[in-house]
Design an enzyme around this catalytic site. Structure first.
Site, PDB file in Angstrom:
ATOM      1  N   ARG A 131       0.883  -1.204  -0.258  1.00 43.83           N
ATOM      2  CA  ARG A 131       0.149  -0.119   0.354  1.00 43.83           C
ATOM      3  C   ARG A 131       0.885   1.193  -0.256  1.00 43.83           C
ATOM      4  O   ARG A 131       2.056   1.160   0.492  1.00 43.83           O
ATOM      5  CB  ARG A 131      -1.150   0.256   1.408  1.00 43.83           C
ATOM      6  N   THR A 404      -9.469   0.263  -9.849  1.00 40.88           N
ATOM      7  CA  THR A 404      -8.391  -0.635  -9.452  1.00 40.88           C
ATOM      8  C   THR A 404      -8.424  -2.144 -10.246  1.00 40.88           C
ATOM      9  O   THR A 404      -9.941  -2.781 -11.193  1.00 40.88           O
ATOM     10  CB  THR A 404      -9.227  -1.278  -7.654  1.00 40.88           C
ATOM     11  N   ASP A 446      -8.550   7.982  -0.069  1.00 41.57           N
ATOM     12  CA  ASP A 446      -8.679   7.063   1.092  1.00 41.57           C
ATOM     13  C   ASP A 446      -8.241   6.945   2.586  1.00 41.57           C
ATOM     14  O   ASP A 446      -8.750   7.213   2.917  1.00 41.57           O
ATOM     15  CB  ASP A 446      -7.669   5.430   0.453  1.00 41.57           C
ATOM     16  N   SER A 475      -7.515   0.471   2.876  1.00 44.51           N
ATOM     17  CA  SER A 475      -7.931  -0.132   1.652  1.00 44.51           C
ATOM     18  C   SER A 475      -9.543  -0.821   1.807  1.00 44.51           C
ATOM     19  O   SER A 475      -9.352  -1.086   2.865  1.00 44.51           O
ATOM     20  CB  SER A 475      -7.230  -0.241   0.933  1.00 44.51           C
TER      21      SER A 475
END
Ligand code: GLY
Length: 598
Positions: A131, A404, A446, A475
């Site tokens: 991430r 995504t 996010d 996430s």
């Protein structure tokens, strides 16, 4: 009681039992698979790659045929997606990977960080957290304007929206510690696709046309993606991206996080007002972490821990639903969907309140995933009525986003990888690194820009996910592996879709494990989604209007929306070989079996 009545009563009882067993028991799945199902997975005598783009799946299949394992093939596919699926595949984003490989760990002696591997069946499992991180100069209120409002443009479409990319580090770490082939070999297909080019598919041509207003706001993106006619069939070469990939293949992590690529990224940030500096790039580390594990109806389920909010939320929903007679209530019946929605809302409430980056916040994970807590949540579900969101948590506004990308791989030895990667929005921030050929994410959105105010996915989150230097944003990506009751590897899945990722994965698992659909039918079946706020069920086309009316009679608000997710999935077959299902919702997705070498 007359004999005739007893006979009829016995017969009815027998009929009910038979019906209930057929509907309820996944052991009937093999019978159902061939004769009763409208969709069928791809079959391979060897391994399988399922991804959102055909050339990328082919790249992975080529690596399997060269003797690569599931990790080699997943890494090759992910690098190829950075070339052929620029809207979500990436070098400038991040992601999560969960893997299981048979045998002892290959990581020893490879310069890997100590891995909290999990022994499972006859192999090991580990997860890779790549991430993105907030730059060191980031701060909690950086997207809040003078009037206390969240500046959406700054949070999603400016250089401030860019978090430190994690994909190159994560893919390289996964490969170095768990791959079998050389780095040059696994990156060769991506380099070839970028340098020799590939014919632009209709999907990508359409997607680039749609994204033109965004991409033309950045001079480098305009140059990279909008130069020349965007016609399907046109050969598209990306020499700058090929050079970046070659540099990474030659040098490993320093090829991206130091040297000319890092210099170009930092120069862009300095010139146009972003926060990422050399210290952010040089200090970035992907992490090996222990996957979350739970049992669902005798199957081990492995998934991603925080900073994925996906794994915890998925396991909570599964635990709440486990003892319910969902198969008897029926696939996609109002009774089943009602219970699923109520479980979703309870789990999303916890996701948004508790979860964040474990390096920065303490989370009561043990309690959230305990059987006692699942029972408490289950007790809050009323079978006859929807519980309004306002009774569970404070309100927030809504919006939507869906990008995504997810890929799954099975290798001929039973190794499995589930890998989800993202730029956040399609084409991320829309801003590319001059001279380096790739886009940058807008993952800073996010984070919770302001507690109680929704992000682009309509998620209203708390202070656990506030922005802090070096922190990873929460996430929803949920790469997930499932094992057979005897511990042998079975299924790898995951999905894009922002906040819809978690409920998409839930439905693939319930369809396969509870309702006995085969893999392709489990992936294709119509989906629903609820996330507490907005207080509604989003449903795909395909749910019967009668079912919708029954849900409305339980006080649900039902809204038909665009398709949700793209759950490219694979299975390892017990007799050897594998199955794959590309999600039909996205044109261009493909499940491709291991290619024989010429
Ligand atoms: N950027 C979408 C997610 O990570 O959930």
């Amino acid at each position: 009681m007359s004999t005739a009545f007893i006979n009829w009563s016995n017969r009815l009882h027998w009929l009910w039992l038979t019906l209930a067993t057929v509907l309820a028991a996944p052991v009937q799945a093999d019978v159902l698979q061939e004769s009763s199902q409208r969709f069928h997975p791809q079959w391979s005598a060897g391994g399988m790659v399922a991804s959102q783009e055909r050339l990328a799946s082919l790249a992975g299949a080529e690596i399997l045929a060269s003797g690569g394992n599931a990790v080699d093939a997943a890494v090759a596919t992910a690098f190829a997606l950075a070339v052929t699926l620029p809207q979500a595949g990436n070098l400038g984003g991040g992601g999560f990977l969960v893997l299981w490989l048979p045998g002892p760990s290959p990581a020893a002696g490879r310069g890997c960080p100590t891995a909290p591997e999990l022994r499972l069946g006859r192999g090991l499992a580990v997860a890779v957290n790549f991430r993105e991180t907030a730059p060191l100069a980031a701060s909690a209120g950086m997207f809040v304007g003078p009037e206390g409002e969240v500046d959406r443009q700054r949070a999603t479409r400016s250089l401030f929206s860019v978090a430190v990319p994690g994909s190159p580090a994560g893919l390289l770490l996964s490969h170095r510690c768990y791959g079998r082939l050389s780095r040059a070999t696994v990156m060769a297909p991506a380099i070839r696709l970028a340098s020799s080019g590939f014919p632009l598919g209709k999907e990508l041509a359409d997607s680039l046309r749609q994204a033109t207003p965004l991409l033309q706001t950045d001079p480098t993106s305009s140059q990279l993606f909008l130069k020349g006619p965007l016609r399907p069939g046109q050969l598209w070469r990306q020499p700058l991206l090929a050079a970046s990939l070659r540099r990474i293949a030659d040098q490993g992590e320093p090829g991206f996080y130091e040297g000319p690529i890092a210099d170009a990224l930092v120069t862009l940030m300095r010139k146009r007002g972003g926060l990422i500096r050399h210290a952010d790039l040089k200090g970035y580390r992907a992490q090996l972490v222990r996957p979350l594990q739970a049992r669902f109806r005798n199957h081990a389920v492995l998934t991603m821990p925080p900073p994925s909010g996906g794994g915890v939320t998925l396991l909570q929903m599964l635990q709440v639903l486990e003892p319910m007679a969902l198969a008897e209530l029926g696939l996609n019946s109002a009774a089943t969907l009602h219970r699923m929605v109520e479980a979703m809302n309870l789990a999303y409430r916890d996701r948004n309140h508790w979860l964040g980056d474990p390096d920065h916040v303490a989370m009561p994970l043990e309690r959230l995933l305990s059987a006692a807590y699942a029972e408490q949540l289950r007790a809050q579900i009323r079978s006859e009525r929807h519980r309004p969101a306002v009774e569970l948590a404070a309100e927030g506004p809504s919006s939507a986003g869906t990008n995504t990308t997810h890929l799954s791989v099975a290798d001929p030895q039973g190794g499995m990888v589930a890998l989800t990667t993202t730029l956040n929005f399609a084409y991320g921030s829309g801003i590319s690194v001059p001279g380096a050929g790739f886009l940058l994410n807008n993952e800073m959105d996010d984070f919770t820009a302001k507690p109680g105010v929704a992000n682009a996915y309509g998620l209203v989150q708390g202070s656990a996910n506030a922005i802090a230097p070096g922190k990873r944003p929460l996430s929803s990506m949920t790469p997930t592996l499932v094992f057979r009751p005897d511990g042998r590897p079975w299924l790898a899945t995951g999905s894009p879709g922002g906040s819809r990722i978690i409920t998409t994965v839930l439905q693939v698992l319930l369809n396969r494990l509870v309702h006995g659909l085969n893999l392709a039918a489990a992936v294709a079946s119509p989906r629903i989604h609820s996330q507490l706020w907005p207080d509604q069920i989003s449903v795909e086309q395909g749910l019967s209007p009668d079912t919708v009316r029954l849900l409305e009679a339980k006080d649900h608000r039902v809204v038909v929306t665009a398709t949700m997710g793209s759950a490219n999935s694979v299975e390892v077959l017990p007799e050897g070989g594998s199955l794959g299902a590309a999600d039909p919702r996205r044109r261009g997705a493909a499940a491709i079996g291991e290619l024989p070498l010429n």
